[in-house]
Write a protein that holds these residues in place. Structure first.
Motif, PDB file in Angstrom:
ATOM      1  N   LYS B 152       9.040 -20.525  -3.229  1.00 13.04           N
ATOM      2  CA  LYS B 152      10.423 -20.984  -3.403  1.00 13.04           C
ATOM      3  C   LYS B 152      11.390 -19.841  -3.689  1.00 13.04           C
ATOM      4  CE  LYS B 152       9.723 -25.499  -3.202  1.00 13.04           C
ATOM      5  NZ  LYS B 152      10.353 -26.329  -2.159  1.00 13.04           N
ATOM      6  N   ASN B 154      13.922 -16.897  -3.325  1.00  8.70           N
ATOM      7  CA  ASN B 154      14.975 -16.604  -2.375  1.00  8.70           C
ATOM      8  C   ASN B 154      14.798 -15.172  -1.893  1.00  8.70           C
ATOM      9  OD1 ASN B 154      17.202 -17.133  -0.962  1.00  8.70           O
ATOM     10  ND2 ASN B 154      18.623 -17.109  -2.694  1.00  8.70           N
ATOM     11  N   LYS B 155      14.055 -14.997  -0.822  1.00  7.81           N
ATOM     12  CA  LYS B 155      13.699 -13.628  -0.417  1.00  7.81           C
ATOM     13  C   LYS B 155      14.840 -13.004   0.403  1.00  7.81           C
ATOM     14  CE  LYS B 155       8.861 -14.941  -0.399  1.00  7.81           C
ATOM     15  NZ  LYS B 155       9.082 -16.387  -0.548  1.00  7.81           N
ATOM     16  N   ASP B 157      16.683 -10.842   3.305  1.00  4.72           N
ATOM     17  CA  ASP B 157      16.352 -10.705   4.728  1.00  4.72           C
ATOM     18  C   ASP B 157      15.881  -9.287   5.033  1.00  4.72           C
ATOM     19  OD1 ASP B 157      18.670  -9.018   5.281  1.00  4.72           O
ATOM     20  OD2 ASP B 157      19.787 -10.835   4.820  1.00  4.72           O
ATOM     21  N   ASN B 227      16.489 -20.885 -12.342  1.00  2.00           N
ATOM     22  CA  ASN B 227      16.766 -20.644 -10.915  1.00  2.00           C
ATOM     23  C   ASN B 227      17.215 -19.212 -10.677  1.00  2.00           C
ATOM     24  OD1 ASN B 227      16.258 -23.280 -10.523  1.00  2.00           O
ATOM     25  ND2 ASN B 227      18.357 -23.892 -10.055  1.00  2.00           N
ATOM     26  N   GLU B 231      14.889 -16.164  -9.272  1.00  2.00           N
ATOM     27  CA  GLU B 231      15.408 -15.976  -7.910  1.00  2.00           C
ATOM     28  C   GLU B 231      14.930 -17.090  -6.985  1.00  2.00           C
ATOM     29  OE1 GLU B 231      15.389 -11.567  -6.837  1.00  2.00           O
ATOM     30  OE2 GLU B 231      14.112 -11.615  -8.582  1.00  2.00           O
ATOM     31  N   LEU B 232      15.089 -18.335  -7.462  1.00  2.00           N
ATOM     32  CA  LEU B 232      14.630 -19.486  -6.674  1.00  2.00           C
ATOM     33  C   LEU B 232      15.685 -19.904  -5.659  1.00  2.00           C
ATOM     34  CD1 LEU B 232      13.099 -21.731  -9.495  1.00  2.00           C
ATOM     35  CD2 LEU B 232      11.906 -20.142  -7.970  1.00  2.00           C
ATOM     36  N   ASP B 233      15.201 -20.456  -4.582  1.00  2.00           N
ATOM     37  CA  ASP B 233      16.094 -21.043  -3.590  1.00  2.00           C
ATOM     38  C   ASP B 233      16.818 -22.216  -4.263  1.00  2.00           C
ATOM     39  OD1 ASP B 233      17.273 -22.423  -1.570  1.00  2.00           O
ATOM     40  OD2 ASP B 233      15.561 -22.282  -0.203  1.00  2.00           O
ATOM     41  N   TYR B 235      18.368 -24.719  -3.290  1.00  2.00           N
ATOM     42  CA  TYR B 235      18.402 -26.035  -2.653  1.00  2.00           C
ATOM     43  C   TYR B 235      17.230 -26.929  -3.051  1.00  2.00           C
ATOM     44  CZ  TYR B 235      22.114 -23.995   0.044  1.00  2.00           C
ATOM     45  OH  TYR B 235      23.286 -23.385   0.394  1.00  2.00           O
ATOM     46  N   ASP B 236      16.114 -26.330  -3.445  1.00  3.67           N
ATOM     47  CA  ASP B 236      14.986 -27.199  -3.774  1.00  3.67           C
ATOM     48  C   ASP B 236      14.114 -26.625  -4.894  1.00  3.67           C
ATOM     49  OD1 ASP B 236      13.276 -29.323  -3.639  1.00  3.67           O
ATOM     50  OD2 ASP B 236      12.094 -28.496  -1.975  1.00  3.67           O
ATOM     51  N   PRO B 237      14.688 -26.411  -6.059  1.00  3.71           N
ATOM     52  CA  PRO B 237      13.893 -25.812  -7.133  1.00  3.71           C
ATOM     53  C   PRO B 237      13.119 -26.838  -7.973  1.00  3.71           C
ATOM     54  CG  PRO B 237      16.164 -25.980  -7.816  1.00  3.71           C
ATOM     55  CD  PRO B 237      16.083 -26.620  -6.462  1.00  3.71           C
TER      56      PRO B 237
END
Lengths: 311, 298
Positions: B152, B154-155, B157, B227, B231-233, B235-237
């Protein structure tokens, strides 16, 4: 005798990309502790000095993130944080004097420009605005510009060109260089202040630690080129105190002929492997000269997750 | 002794050889014990690990000034060396001693040596301050949770990674490293510690009990903090929050967490996770009351 009290920070390396896997990155809990300490000591300080590497790169994103820490307005209920809960130095409500370090000048990610001038544009309230050209120096006065006791002359010795470094693979941009034109400007500004009708005391602030390698180990790719020239000139015109950072170690040493030039090197204020340091300095001024400096070092205590006085 | 931790390539002034060394380092996952790593990376890696598990490293066969320079510049204050004494020749032991004595002369303290090198030098080592002992009651996430957080995250790019790598490369340090599940696990431990101590540190209004959960979930403020720090995305943590909550409740029930700032515990009567704050450790010391001996006058 009069005195001025400062909080000296350096090498914050703030970045928009708080990636856990970057090799050296600021620690967000230490960053909050820095703002908190500044808030708690707000009645005991006259100004905050930051001797460079505020952001991790000269990108707009990193510099903007760094500026939020320096410049955003505090909001309750946590007095050292802003409206989105991020720490801010404005909570202490004191003047903040700062300068760019080599990282702040470094090329912006995704652009091929080396030595970005974004710093002056983002920090235009704190540094000279830079439109297509570098500004190397800035003079700040304490306690006020109208009735000053002390002037800090900030001078940026970041590399201008890749070829100005002495190492061309694996790290020339960690070096600085005492360029002749910048040194001349520094000396002109200094002599004007100390030889005026109403002379005032002067302290130089430089990101790179001059002649550090003479006293402590330092890799070549982190050195200030021609720093002996700087120390020699400081000695000649009577500058006895220089504040700096860059090496991420807190050090005090005496350079120049007869060790007359005192160098106060701040540790990194936010990187855990440093370890983090803050420096509280009380500057005594006597007859328009800095007669002595009393320093108190705060070191990050990993057990208590807060800064403690180093003994 | 096995392969030196600092290769000959790195000790050389030849730029070509330095390039070789960095290439090796950059190609490896950071954090694993690998003979291509320098003591700097070991020490740095060790410091960032919440559990502070010791790093086993070796002193190179030929101790050089360059090595010492690197150790002090980058590891400095928090260097840990555990030499493999059993495989060390007497000459190498002396080199270790020399290294430590040099460090001592540079006043780099606390300079931590976890294992005594030579018994006759006991007093030297005793004089060196040890770092604060780390706690045994660290919250350690399950592998399932670490993997979930990893998925989950948030990597960044590839373009950002390449750009950052280029920047670090030009600055002379290693590039950003790949994240392993072990890294994520340690990050979770560290961030839980950090978030809780930050919450405690913000309680300047004298509150001694802080509720951090409600209706079997973390409070919204804590969720947003988690979050951001992990560093979680955004939208869906929720799956991460749910599993983390469940594991933290187990931890609070079975182990608890006692720190100078207070403690984490599970209140069975209200079925909520709470922090009990120790207000004495929150305010910073009054600068007017500081001992004269702490000041350095120049």
């Amino acid at each position: 005798m009069q005195q001025l009290r400062l909080l000296h920070l350096s090498d914050l390396h703030l970045s928009k990309h708080y990636l856990s896997f970057k090799p050296f990155v600021y620690d967000r809990y230490v960053l909050e502790a820095v703002a908190k300490l500044a808030y708690f000591y707000r009645d005991n300080i006259d100004a905050i000095i930051i001797s460079g590497d505020i952001a991790d790169s000269g990108s707009i994103q990193d510099l903007t993130f760094a500026k939020d820490f320096i410049d955003s307005s505090p909001a309750s209920p946590v007095p050292w944080t802003n409206s989105v809960g991020k720490p801010t130095l404005q909570s202490c409500n004191k003047p903040i004097f700062l300068m760019p370090g080599n990282h702040d000048r470094y090329k912006a990610p995704l652009t091929p420009i080396r030595g970005a001038v974004n710093f002056g544009q983002i920090f235009s309230d704190y540094w000279e605005n830079e439109i297509n050209e570098y500004k190397y120096t800035r003079i700040c006065f304490l306690p006020t510009i109208q009735d000053p006791l002390l002037a800090f002359i900030f001078i940026d010795f970041s590399l201008e060109k890749f070829s100005d470094g002495t190492i061309h693979t694996g790290g020339p941009w960690g070096q600085g260089k005492v360029y002749q034109n910048r040194l001349s400007e520094l000396i002109d500004n200094t002599t004007k202040l100390i030889n005026s009708e109403n002379p005032i005391a002067v302290i130089w602030v430089i990101h790179f630690a001059p002649e550090y390698e003479k006293y402590f180990p330092l890799r070549e790719n982190l050195r200030l080129i021609n720093s002996s020239l700087l120390i020699q000139k400081a000695h000649q015109i009577g500058i006895k105190h220089i504040f700096c950072g860059h090496v991420h170690q807190r050090r005090y040493y005496e350079a120049g002929p007869n060790q007359t030039v005192k160098i106060y090197c701040s540790g990194t204020s936010t990187i855990l492997s440093g370890p983090p340091f803050l420096h509280y300095r009380v500057i005594q001024i006597d007859n328009s000269l800095v007669s002595s400096i009393k320093s108190l070092n705060f070191i990050w205590d990993t057990a208590k997750d807060q800064f403690q006085i180093e003994k | 002794m096995n392969t030196p931790i600092m290769s000959e390539n790195f000790q050389s002034n030849s730029t070509k050889k330095q390039f070789t060394f960095y290439s090796k380092v950059r190609s490896k996952n950071f954090g694993f014990i690998n003979q291509n790593y320098s003591a700097i990376q070991y020490a740095s890696s060790w410091y960032q690990r919440p559990s502070r598990s010791p790093i086993v490293t070796q002193i190179p066969t030929s101790y050089t000034k360059d090595l010492f320079t690197d150790l002090l510049t980058f590891a400095g204050h928090w260097l840990v060396i555990i030499p493999n004494i059993g495989r060390m020749l007497s000459q190498q032991r002396e080199q270790c001693i020399s290294l430590i004595e040099n460090a001592y002369s540079y006043k780099v303290t606390p300079f931590t040596i976890v294992e005594q090198l030579v018994p006759s030098r006991n007093q030297l080592f005793q004089a060196i301050t040890k770092p604060d002992a780390k706690y045994k009651d660290f919250f350690t996430p399950s592998k399932t949770l670490a993997r979930l957080v990893f998925n989950k995250m948030n990597k960044p790019d590839k373009q950002t990674i390449n750009s950052l790598n280029r920047m670090y490369w030009d600055l002379g340090s290693q590039g950003i490293r790949k994240v392993s599940i072990d890294d994520v696990s340690e990050n979770i431990s560290r961030h839980i510690e950090g978030i809780l101590s930050t919450i405690a540190g913000r309680m300047i209004n004298g509150e001694e009990l802080v509720q951090i959960s409600k209706d079997n979930r973390f409070t919204p403020e804590l969720c947003s903090q988690i979050n951001e720090n992990l560093e979680l995305d955004p939208y869906d943590p929720r799956p991460v929050h749910d599993l983390l909550y469940s594991e933290l409740v187990d931890f609070a029930l079975n182990t608890g967490l006692k720190r100078p700032w207070g403690e984490l515990f599970y209140d069975t009567s209200t079925q909520t996770v709470k922090l009990k704050i120790n207000p004495e450790n929150i305010p910073s010391p009054d600068i007017n009351l500081i001992d004269d001996e702490a000041w350095i006058v120049t």
